[in-house]
Scaffold this active site. Sequence first.
Site, mmCIF file in Angstrom:
data_model
loop_
_atom_site.group_PDB
_atom_site.id
_atom_site.type_symbol
_atom_site.label_atom_id
_atom_site.label_comp_id
_atom_site.label_asym_id
_atom_site.label_seq_id
_atom_site.Cartn_x
_atom_site.Cartn_y
_atom_site.Cartn_z
ATOM 1 C CG ASN A 23 -0.233 -0.020 2.509
ATOM 2 O OD1 ASN A 23 0.988 -0.202 2.541
ATOM 3 N ND2 ASN A 23 -0.952 0.159 3.598
ATOM 4 C CG ASP A 29 1.512 -4.677 3.288
ATOM 5 O OD1 ASP A 29 1.406 -5.571 2.424
ATOM 6 O OD2 ASP A 29 1.627 -3.462 3.004
ATOM 7 C CG ASP A 98 8.962 -15.443 15.611
ATOM 8 O OD1 ASP A 98 9.305 -15.766 16.764
ATOM 9 O OD2 ASP A 98 9.763 -15.136 14.714
ATOM 10 C CG ASP A 199 11.959 -14.426 20.273
ATOM 11 O OD1 ASP A 199 12.676 -14.287 19.272
ATOM 12 O OD2 ASP A 199 11.984 -13.656 21.245
ATOM 13 C CG HIS A 328 14.983 -11.886 12.345
ATOM 14 N ND1 HIS A 328 14.911 -13.254 12.548
ATOM 15 C CD2 HIS A 328 14.714 -11.321 13.550
ATOM 16 C CE1 HIS A 328 14.622 -13.487 13.814
ATOM 17 N NE2 HIS A 328 14.488 -12.337 14.445
#
Length: 554
Positions: A23, A29, A98, A199, A328
């Site tokens: 967007n 997203d 996650d 995590d 990441h």
Amino acid sequence: MQKRWWQSSVVYQIYPRSFQDSNGDGIGDLKGITSRLPYIKELGADVIWLSPVYQSPNDDNGYDISDYRAIMKEFGTMADFDELLSQAHRLGLKIVMDLVVNHTSDEHRWFAESRKSKDNPYRDYYIWREGKDGGAPNNWGSCFGGSAWQKDEATGMYYLHLFSRKQPDLNWDNPVVRDEVFDMMDWWLQKGIDGFRMDVISLISKPDGLPDGEAGPTGYASFLLNANGPHEHEYLREMNRRVLSKYDLLTVGECAGVTLEETKSYANLDGSELSMVFQFEHMDADADPVLGRYAKQCKDIPKLKAILSRWQKGLDGIAWNSLYWDNHDQPRVVSRYGDDSDEYRERSAKMLATCLHMMQGTPYIYQGEELGMTNFPWQSISQMNDIESLGNYRDMLKKGLIDEQEGLVMLRARSRDNARTPMQWDAGENAGFTTGTPWLPVNPNHETINAEEQRSRADSVFHYYQKLIALRKQMDVIVYGHYELLLPEDPDLFVYTREWKGERLLVVCNFSGKEVPFERPQAFRDARRLIANYEEESPEGVVRPWEAYVLHQQ
Ligand code: GLC
Ligand code: CA
């Protein structure tokens, strides 16, 4: 041995913020992800791990969750999530979420209540202690720099946060907390998701009495001190009994500080805890012995080989390995263990892929790794966003361990932001990631390194990954074969064999830009070449710069 679907799977990790914006607000997203599912299907991965998409004030980009049952506004709505899940399933792709339950955001309703008063019903959801000698209750450092304790106005007591001040640790010793977490997990599983990546799950059980630790110079001491605490396996077994065992899932625990021995429990093939863990020993193989991972790189190939080989052999037949170079939280592997110059980037990216994907375990590919995406050419600290690297940088500056110039060199190599620059889809403006202003800069090398170009070229890194994945789907020896390291002392070559029911593989990888002498073992004299990163056969007696090939003997 009973075979499980996740043993022959290949997982593709998405960091939603940086994958695809739909967007124009510069932030990736859910709709963006849905639009790119066919790409992942084309690559051949069959499971997607989504980094957190839950409601969050984004102190740590979604790893600080304020509502576990809501979607982050910037990422879309729950309807967008449901659409993503059903489209993925339609394509035969599974979705692993996650699960961040060592801590919540300080903006979570539980914490807002907990901090109000000592007798609030939510008080014991978190870890509160009185200060000691006018300071924090103990000397633990946060993983993001500074103390792991924060004094809170309302009651004058301190709460524990192993990560940022906005990530208070949950108190897993409280059975009500466990009930809450397990209910929430079940709520997601009822939606039909296919598993969890958990995590820092190795940190949920804190050591009895929260004793002082040896305060390391970078504040990592408390991390290690808290790993694999006294009730760790008890809580995971409870989770397994009450939730996980009711479904057929892939579960992977991110286990900072985990040892091989502990993993035999965490990831036991008996299925009593998790499917597998992410261990960190090979990620720390190039860390500075004193300053840790935010310091100069100390590449040591024999050490790297020894670590990976110990895990390959140590878990064989007992527990299951995960295989990863990138995620990441890590700089890009081609910049780290390969050569990201124009001359050798593709060759070395393919070599690293070969080395990992021919091992026993479940491989994880982090978005862009399949293109050989590189670290970003950071010019200044002010371009960076990552709370962990900036926190450690400031800490080390303050303690006089580095100066600003050294700090920049350090973060250029190590910052987690290297992994988080937007996915490079095409050569156009902002690499096709967004029509707006990207939240983190796009790497200028997207003009040459991008998915569109690589999908159209047969010898690209993308197609090489595609081939590695396809081979794994066809050959049991790649999934299950026993592992044996050859030439442990060789400073450049990483050579190993796999063996399964009479079939054998020889994997030869050159971790250097030099020609290195190598005599092919007799047993593989007439073996067939399965995959290689040079078109022409390897000449007798040497391995070429960054060369990798696999021989198959039946
Ligand atoms: C894990 C995540 C990392 C996050 C930290 C705190 O290590 O992978 O991104 O910052 O936990 O949640
Ligand atoms: Ca967006």
